[in-house]
Design a protein around this motif. Structure first.
Motif, PDB file in Angstrom:
ATOM      1  N   TYR A 268      52.171  31.610  34.983  1.00 23.08           N
ATOM      2  CA  TYR A 268      50.739  31.421  34.780  1.00 23.08           C
ATOM      3  C   TYR A 268      49.920  32.182  35.815  1.00 23.08           C
ATOM      4  O   TYR A 268      48.761  32.522  35.572  1.00 23.08           O
ATOM      5  N   GLU A 269      50.531  32.479  36.956  1.00 20.40           N
ATOM      6  CA  GLU A 269      49.840  33.323  37.945  1.00 20.40           C
ATOM      7  C   GLU A 269      49.610  34.735  37.406  1.00 20.40           C
ATOM      8  O   GLU A 269      48.758  35.467  37.914  1.00 20.40           O
ATOM      9  N   LYS A 270      50.373  35.110  36.374  1.00 19.45           N
ATOM     10  CA  LYS A 270      50.226  36.425  35.741  1.00 19.45           C
ATOM     11  C   LYS A 270      49.459  36.322  34.426  1.00 19.45           C
ATOM     12  O   LYS A 270      49.549  37.213  33.579  1.00 19.45           O
ATOM     13  N   ASP A 271      48.722  35.240  34.241  1.00 23.83           N
ATOM     14  CA  ASP A 271      48.048  34.995  32.968  1.00 23.83           C
ATOM     15  C   ASP A 271      47.222  36.212  32.542  1.00 23.83           C
ATOM     16  O   ASP A 271      46.376  36.689  33.289  1.00 23.83           O
ATOM     17  N   PRO A 272      47.446  36.724  31.330  1.00 28.07           N
ATOM     18  CA  PRO A 272      46.771  37.965  30.922  1.00 28.07           C
ATOM     19  C   PRO A 272      45.268  37.831  30.777  1.00 28.07           C
ATOM     20  O   PRO A 272      44.528  38.772  31.093  1.00 28.07           O
ATOM     21  N   ILE A 273      44.799  36.680  30.333  1.00 28.76           N
ATOM     22  CA  ILE A 273      43.359  36.506  30.130  1.00 28.76           C
ATOM     23  C   ILE A 273      42.642  36.330  31.458  1.00 28.76           C
ATOM     24  O   ILE A 273      41.610  36.964  31.720  1.00 28.76           O
ATOM     25  N   VAL A 274      43.177  35.491  32.319  1.00 31.79           N
ATOM     26  CA  VAL A 274      42.559  35.268  33.631  1.00 31.79           C
ATOM     27  C   VAL A 274      42.500  36.573  34.424  1.00 31.79           C
ATOM     28  O   VAL A 274      41.449  36.950  34.962  1.00 31.79           O
ATOM     29  N   ASN A 275      43.613  37.273  34.485  1.00 37.42           N
ATOM     30  CA  ASN A 275      43.669  38.480  35.315  1.00 37.42           C
ATOM     31  C   ASN A 275      42.844  39.626  34.738  1.00 37.42           C
ATOM     32  O   ASN A 275      42.182  40.363  35.482  1.00 37.42           O
ATOM     33  N   PHE A 276      42.858  39.799  33.406  1.00 34.37           N
ATOM     34  CA  PHE A 276      42.072  40.870  32.805  1.00 34.37           C
ATOM     35  C   PHE A 276      40.580  40.565  32.928  1.00 34.37           C
ATOM     36  O   PHE A 276      39.762  41.464  33.156  1.00 34.37           O
ATOM     37  N   GLY A 277      40.228  39.289  32.792  1.00 32.53           N
ATOM     38  CA  GLY A 277      38.828  38.904  32.968  1.00 32.53           C
ATOM     39  C   GLY A 277      38.335  39.216  34.367  1.00 32.53           C
ATOM     40  O   GLY A 277      37.241  39.758  34.550  1.00 32.53           O
ATOM     41  N   ARG A 278      39.146  38.885  35.369  1.00 32.39           N
ATOM     42  CA  ARG A 278      38.771  39.191  36.758  1.00 32.39           C
ATOM     43  C   ARG A 278      38.629  40.692  36.963  1.00 32.39           C
ATOM     44  O   ARG A 278      37.726  41.157  37.668  1.00 32.39           O
ATOM     45  N   GLN A 279      39.523  41.440  36.354  1.00 25.50           N
ATOM     46  CA  GLN A 279      39.477  42.894  36.490  1.00 25.50           C
ATOM     47  C   GLN A 279      38.180  43.445  35.913  1.00 25.50           C
ATOM     48  O   GLN A 279      37.531  44.318  36.530  1.00 25.50           O
ATOM     49  N   LEU A 280      37.767  42.951  34.757  1.00 25.99           N
ATOM     50  CA  LEU A 280      36.535  43.432  34.133  1.00 25.99           C
ATOM     51  C   LEU A 280      35.301  43.036  34.943  1.00 25.99           C
ATOM     52  O   LEU A 280      34.317  43.783  35.000  1.00 25.99           O
ATOM     53  N   VAL A 281      35.350  41.872  35.573  1.00 22.15           N
ATOM     54  CA  VAL A 281      34.241  41.466  36.452  1.00 22.15           C
ATOM     55  C   VAL A 281      34.171  42.399  37.654  1.00 22.15           C
ATOM     56  O   VAL A 281      33.091  42.876  38.037  1.00 22.15           O
ATOM     57  N   ASP A 282      35.326  42.684  38.260  1.00 16.68           N
ATOM     58  CA  ASP A 282      35.369  43.577  39.425  1.00 16.68           C
ATOM     59  C   ASP A 282      34.868  44.975  39.075  1.00 16.68           C
ATOM     60  O   ASP A 282      34.247  45.647  39.911  1.00 16.68           O
ATOM     61  N   GLU A 283      35.129  45.404  37.838  1.00 19.64           N
ATOM     62  CA  GLU A 283      34.703  46.734  37.401  1.00 19.64           C
ATOM     63  C   GLU A 283      33.245  46.760  36.961  1.00 19.64           C
ATOM     64  O   GLU A 283      32.702  47.834  36.672  1.00 19.64           O
ATOM     65  N   GLY A 284      32.613  45.594  36.861  1.00 20.52           N
ATOM     66  CA  GLY A 284      31.235  45.532  36.399  1.00 20.52           C
ATOM     67  C   GLY A 284      31.087  45.544  34.897  1.00 20.52           C
ATOM     68  O   GLY A 284      29.961  45.595  34.367  1.00 20.52           O
ATOM     69  N   VAL A 285      32.203  45.492  34.173  1.00 23.65           N
ATOM     70  CA  VAL A 285      32.142  45.446  32.708  1.00 23.65           C
ATOM     71  C   VAL A 285      31.634  44.087  32.244  1.00 23.65           C
ATOM     72  O   VAL A 285      30.914  43.970  31.259  1.00 23.65           O
ATOM     73  N   LEU A 286      32.033  43.035  32.964  1.00 26.52           N
ATOM     74  CA  LEU A 286      31.552  41.681  32.722  1.00 26.52           C
ATOM     75  C   LEU A 286      30.653  41.267  33.880  1.00 26.52           C
ATOM     76  O   LEU A 286      30.962  41.556  35.042  1.00 26.52           O
ATOM     77  N   GLY A 287      29.543  40.591  33.564  1.00 22.96           N
ATOM     78  CA  GLY A 287      28.687  40.066  34.606  1.00 22.96           C
ATOM     79  C   GLY A 287      29.299  38.831  35.242  1.00 22.96           C
ATOM     80  O   GLY A 287      30.367  38.357  34.836  1.00 22.96           O
ATOM     81  N   ASN A 288      28.614  38.256  36.231  1.00 28.28           N
ATOM     82  CA  ASN A 288      29.141  37.096  36.947  1.00 28.28           C
ATOM     83  C   ASN A 288      29.363  35.899  36.026  1.00 28.28           C
ATOM     84  O   ASN A 288      30.263  35.083  36.258  1.00 28.28           O
ATOM     85  N   ASP A 289      28.544  35.776  35.008  1.00 27.43           N
ATOM     86  CA  ASP A 289      28.678  34.671  34.057  1.00 27.43           C
ATOM     87  C   ASP A 289      29.367  35.124  32.770  1.00 27.43           C
ATOM     88  O   ASP A 289      29.400  34.378  31.781  1.00 27.43           O
ATOM     89  N   GLY A 290      29.908  36.338  32.780  1.00 22.99           N
ATOM     90  CA  GLY A 290      30.451  36.914  31.556  1.00 22.99           C
ATOM     91  C   GLY A 290      31.620  36.152  30.972  1.00 22.99           C
ATOM     92  O   GLY A 290      31.726  35.998  29.749  1.00 22.99           O
TER      93      GLY A 290
END
Length: 327
Positions: A268-290
């Motif tokens: 679960y530490e490698k969860d694809p949704i959690v980790n990809f979501g964080r990546q998109l936030v870090d890249e600015g693709v998703l906003g803070n509330d995205g």
């Protein structure tokens, strides 16, 4: 409401849509379990919770004219390829709103418009069918390809080895995608398979292989895309092993008590949704509330789909004979 083809095109063009589709797959699978618990799903169900990046990565790489086969655990692949929540839930709940009118159920999904061949309830049965679809493209002289998505348990049966052998000999344009979720039904892979990596079996058939992080949709898409390019160029098949994990048990009420202690938590530490979501936030693709906004939008869409499907007509009994032909 977008069509299956439009859903597919959006997925291929936008990484944010890939994230949203993974969220949709998980939310819908959880809803299917709820509906099953309520007695609204007849038969059985096999959920792909945790394996969403595999489905989305494959769909992002394939053309709509490519042919894809997958297993009874195929809800995620079907949704990633473009099947709508209404079509999927309609099929699972036996309603006319289903992709094939409610006669296929959970394990037999299909939509030719998006390249989804009928999903298979028999372990490994889709592998030789994908080889046959690849042969069709080869004979017709198109540059389309086929993709077989199957579990690690399938690699221990004859159909896997026969299909790889045939595809290698004839250089068929097919990509074999092993969705290694660590379990074949109720048995852990190290109790059934004498090799650590399924990918090494490609060497027996003199075809290329790769081990891929099945928790990363971008990495999956890149690997499948590269293998498809090889296939379209006449270089023949590739075996890809996508390392992933199945959060749910095998089917229905299986709580997977056979898992070693701590295994679920490590994966679960490698969860694809959690980790990809964080990546998109870090890249600015998703906003803070995205992340919360995407989840809310997906939940609302699925609730609406459930309401629509439950209000729709059940498939009539005679529908089971509609596609049965006799001389």
């Amino acid at each position: 409401m977008s069509t299956p083809l439009e859903r597919r095109q959006a997925l291929q063009q936008d990484r944010l849509v890939r994230y949203e589709r993974m969220v949709e797959i998980r939310a819908l699978e959880n809803k299917v379990q709820d509906l099953f618990d309520e007695g609204l799903v007849h038969g059985t169900t096999h959920l792909c919770l945790g394996q969403e990046a595999v489905a989305v990565g494959v769909a992002a790489a394939a053309r709509t004219t490519d042919q894809v086969t997958c297993t009874y655990r195929g809800h995620g692949v079907a949704l990633a390829l473009g099947l709508t929540p209404v079509q999927l839930l309609g099929e699972i709940l036996g309603r006319e709103a289903g992709s094939i009118g409610g006669i296929g159920g959970s394990m037999h999904l299909c939509d030719p418009e998006i390249g989804l061949m009928p999903t298979f309830a028999i372990v490994g049965a889709g592998i030789p069918v994908a080889a046959g679809a690849a042969l069709t493209a080869q004979v017709r002289g198109t540059d389309d390809a086929a993709i077989a998505v199957f579990g690690d348990g399938s690699t221990n049966i004859g159909a896997f080895h026969e299909a790889l052998n045939l595809a290698a000999i004839w250089k068929l344009p097919v990509v074999f995608v092993c969705e290694n979720n660590q379990y074949g039904e109720y048995s852990r892979i190290d109790l059934t398979t004498p090799v650590d990596d399924i990918a090494c079996r490609a060497e027996s058939y003199a075809i290329p292989s790769a081990i891929v992080d099945g928790q990363d949709p971008d990495e999956v898409a890149e690997a499948v895309s590269g293998a498809l390019d090889q296939a379209r160029g006449g270089s023949g098949p590739t075996l890809l092993e996508l390392k992933t994990y199945r959060y749910a048990g095998h089917s229905r009420a299986d709580t997977a008590p056979y898992r070693p202690e701590g295994e679920f938590e490590r994966w679960y530490e490698k969860d694809p949704i959690v980790n990809f979501g964080r990546q998109l936030v870090d890249e600015g693709v998703l906003g803070n509330d995205g992340i919360e906004e995407v989840q809310a939008a997906v939940d609302a869409r699925i609730d609406a789909a459930v309401e629509l499907v439950l209000a729709s007509a059940p498939a009539p009994v005679e529908a089971m004979f509609a596609n049965v032909l006799a001389p």
